[in-house]
Design a protein around this motif. Structure first.
Motif, PDB file in Angstrom:
ATOM      1  N   CYS A 112      14.665  16.122  41.620  1.00 23.13           N
ATOM      2  CA  CYS A 112      14.167  17.980  42.057  1.00 23.13           C
ATOM      3  C   CYS A 112      12.791  18.371  41.398  1.00 23.13           C
ATOM      4  CB  CYS A 112      15.506  18.803  42.193  1.00 23.13           C
ATOM      5  SG  CYS A 112      16.712  18.056  43.130  1.00 23.13           S
ATOM      6  N   THR A 113      13.231  18.013  39.712  1.00 25.12           N
ATOM      7  CA  THR A 113      11.878  18.399  38.795  1.00 25.12           C
ATOM      8  C   THR A 113      10.658  17.963  39.260  1.00 25.12           C
ATOM      9  OG1 THR A 113      13.973  18.508  36.988  1.00 25.12           O
ATOM     10  CG2 THR A 113      11.462  18.534  36.742  1.00 25.12           C
ATOM     11  N   CYS A 114      10.478  17.268  39.575  1.00 25.98           N
ATOM     12  CA  CYS A 114       9.720  16.402  40.218  1.00 25.98           C
ATOM     13  C   CYS A 114       9.130  16.441  41.159  1.00 25.98           C
ATOM     14  CB  CYS A 114       9.827  15.026  40.716  1.00 25.98           C
ATOM     15  SG  CYS A 114       9.684  13.560  39.254  1.00 25.98           S
ATOM     16  N   ILE A 115      10.044  17.210  42.209  1.00 23.93           N
ATOM     17  CA  ILE A 115       9.279  17.945  43.443  1.00 23.93           C
ATOM     18  C   ILE A 115       8.518  19.672  43.079  1.00 23.93           C
ATOM     19  CG2 ILE A 115      10.344  19.063  45.941  1.00 23.93           C
ATOM     20  CD1 ILE A 115      11.621  16.398  46.056  1.00 23.93           C
ATOM     21  N   LEU A 116       9.833  20.179  41.915  1.00 24.63           N
ATOM     22  CA  LEU A 116       9.362  21.365  42.018  1.00 24.63           C
ATOM     23  C   LEU A 116       7.696  20.858  41.166  1.00 24.63           C
ATOM     24  CD1 LEU A 116       9.770  24.188  41.430  1.00 24.63           C
ATOM     25  CD2 LEU A 116      10.600  23.940  39.343  1.00 24.63           C
ATOM     26  N   PHE A 117       7.384  20.500  40.232  1.00 26.14           N
ATOM     27  CA  PHE A 117       6.270  20.192  39.489  1.00 26.14           C
ATOM     28  C   PHE A 117       5.220  19.976  40.421  1.00 26.14           C
ATOM     29  CE2 PHE A 117       3.251  16.527  37.628  1.00 26.14           C
ATOM     30  CZ  PHE A 117       2.609  17.675  36.928  1.00 26.14           C
ATOM     31  N   VAL A 130       7.581  18.842  33.099  1.00 24.94           N
ATOM     32  CA  VAL A 130       6.835  17.859  33.192  1.00 24.94           C
ATOM     33  C   VAL A 130       7.901  17.573  31.488  1.00 24.94           C
ATOM     34  CG1 VAL A 130       5.039  15.801  32.285  1.00 24.94           C
ATOM     35  CG2 VAL A 130       4.743  17.778  33.891  1.00 24.94           C
ATOM     36  N   TYR A 131       7.629  17.688  30.739  1.00 27.95           N
ATOM     37  CA  TYR A 131       8.778  17.884  29.258  1.00 27.95           C
ATOM     38  C   TYR A 131      10.406  17.564  29.768  1.00 27.95           C
ATOM     39  CZ  TYR A 131       5.512  18.652  26.028  1.00 27.95           C
ATOM     40  OH  TYR A 131       4.598  18.168  24.939  1.00 27.95           O
ATOM     41  N   ALA A 168       7.086   8.683  32.980  1.00 26.37           N
ATOM     42  CA  ALA A 168       7.028  10.682  32.135  1.00 26.37           C
ATOM     43  C   ALA A 168       6.403  10.696  31.277  1.00 26.37           C
ATOM     44  CB  ALA A 168       8.415  10.700  31.892  1.00 26.37           C
ATOM     45  N   GLY A 169       6.764  10.134  30.100  1.00 26.45           N
ATOM     46  CA  GLY A 169       5.411  10.185  29.190  1.00 26.45           C
ATOM     47  C   GLY A 169       4.043  10.060  29.514  1.00 26.45           C
ATOM     48  N   SER A 170       3.373   9.646  30.111  1.00 28.10           N
ATOM     49  CA  SER A 170       2.606   9.073  31.024  1.00 28.10           C
ATOM     50  C   SER A 170       1.485  10.719  30.888  1.00 28.10           C
ATOM     51  CB  SER A 170       1.712   8.180  31.108  1.00 28.10           C
ATOM     52  OG  SER A 170       2.375   7.809  32.553  1.00 28.10           O
ATOM     53  N   LEU A 171       2.742  11.418  31.789  1.00 26.54           N
ATOM     54  CA  LEU A 171       2.274  12.430  33.036  1.00 26.54           C
ATOM     55  C   LEU A 171       2.521  13.417  32.428  1.00 26.54           C
ATOM     56  CD1 LEU A 171       2.170  13.361  36.032  1.00 26.54           C
ATOM     57  CD2 LEU A 171       4.540  13.721  36.344  1.00 26.54           C
ATOM     58  N   ILE A 172       2.645  13.452  31.006  1.00 25.77           N
ATOM     59  CA  ILE A 172       2.737  15.166  30.264  1.00 25.77           C
ATOM     60  C   ILE A 172       1.370  14.674  30.030  1.00 25.77           C
ATOM     61  CG2 ILE A 172       3.237  15.788  27.741  1.00 25.77           C
ATOM     62  CD1 ILE A 172       6.612  14.876  28.457  1.00 25.77           C
TER      63      ILE A 172
END
Length: 184
Positions: A112-117, A130-131, A168-172
């Motif tokens: 859900c957080t990915c979709i919101l992001f 992302v955090y 997730a770290g690379s996405l940040i």
């Protein structure tokens, strides 16, 4: 000072190099897991991880200069699909029920957080999402290490759930660079 070919300044370029390096490590771990795995559900997850890592690397290398976020959003959606697959195909046999439910819940929250992001990736406050994804990935990794006996079978299995943390770290790192590029 911006690099002529990429439009990225040196400091941001180092961060982008590091995030591509994280993704390459995640992709290598995943490919080794694909070769070693015999379980169909795990193969589906590992192939999904490999595709997601490849999409992120492709986007970060080829579409960095583009001002539209269409491709970036589709890349984030692929990550959301991966998280949903992880939640639905999670083996919870020989695992305490609470740990299995909690791991699934956290993976669904990450989806859900990915979709919101993806929907709000152009907003400066999106870095908080992302955090949040990173925190959820770290929590689910800790749950896997503590409660899932299959993760503790062999040294390599301990690192496989860490691929989500690497993504997730690379996405940040990438989102920070995107925000700096938008503001400069």
């Amino acid at each position: 000072m911006n690099n002529e070919s990429t439009g990225v300044n040196k400091k941001i370029g180092v961060g982008l190099f590091l995030q591509v390096l994280l993704l390459v490590v995640a992709l290598v771990l995943t490919i080794v897991a694909i070769v070693k795995s015999r379980d169909v559900n795990r193969l589906i997850i590992y192939i999904g991880q490999a595709v997601t890592c490849a999409l992120f690397i492709f986007y970060f290398v080829c579409h960095l200069k583009k001002s539209t976020t269409k491709h970036f959003k589709w890349t984030i959606y692929s990550y959301a699909v991966l998280e949903a697959l992880r939640a639905s195909l999670l083996h919870t046999e020989n695992v305490p029920a609470v740990a299995g439910y909690l791991a699934r819940f956290i993976l669904i929250a990450a989806t859900c957080t990915c979709i919101l992001f993806a929907d709000r990736c152009d907003e400066p406050g999106s870095i908080k999402m992302v955090y949040g994804i990173l925190v959820l990935e770290i929590i689910v990794y800790a749950i896997f290490l503590i409660a899932f006996p299959g993760v503790l079978l062999g040294n390599f299995n301990r690192f496989l759930p860490f691929v989500g943390v690497l993504i997730a770290g690379s996405l940040i790192l990438f989102q920070k660079a995107r925000i700096k590029q938008m503001n400069s």
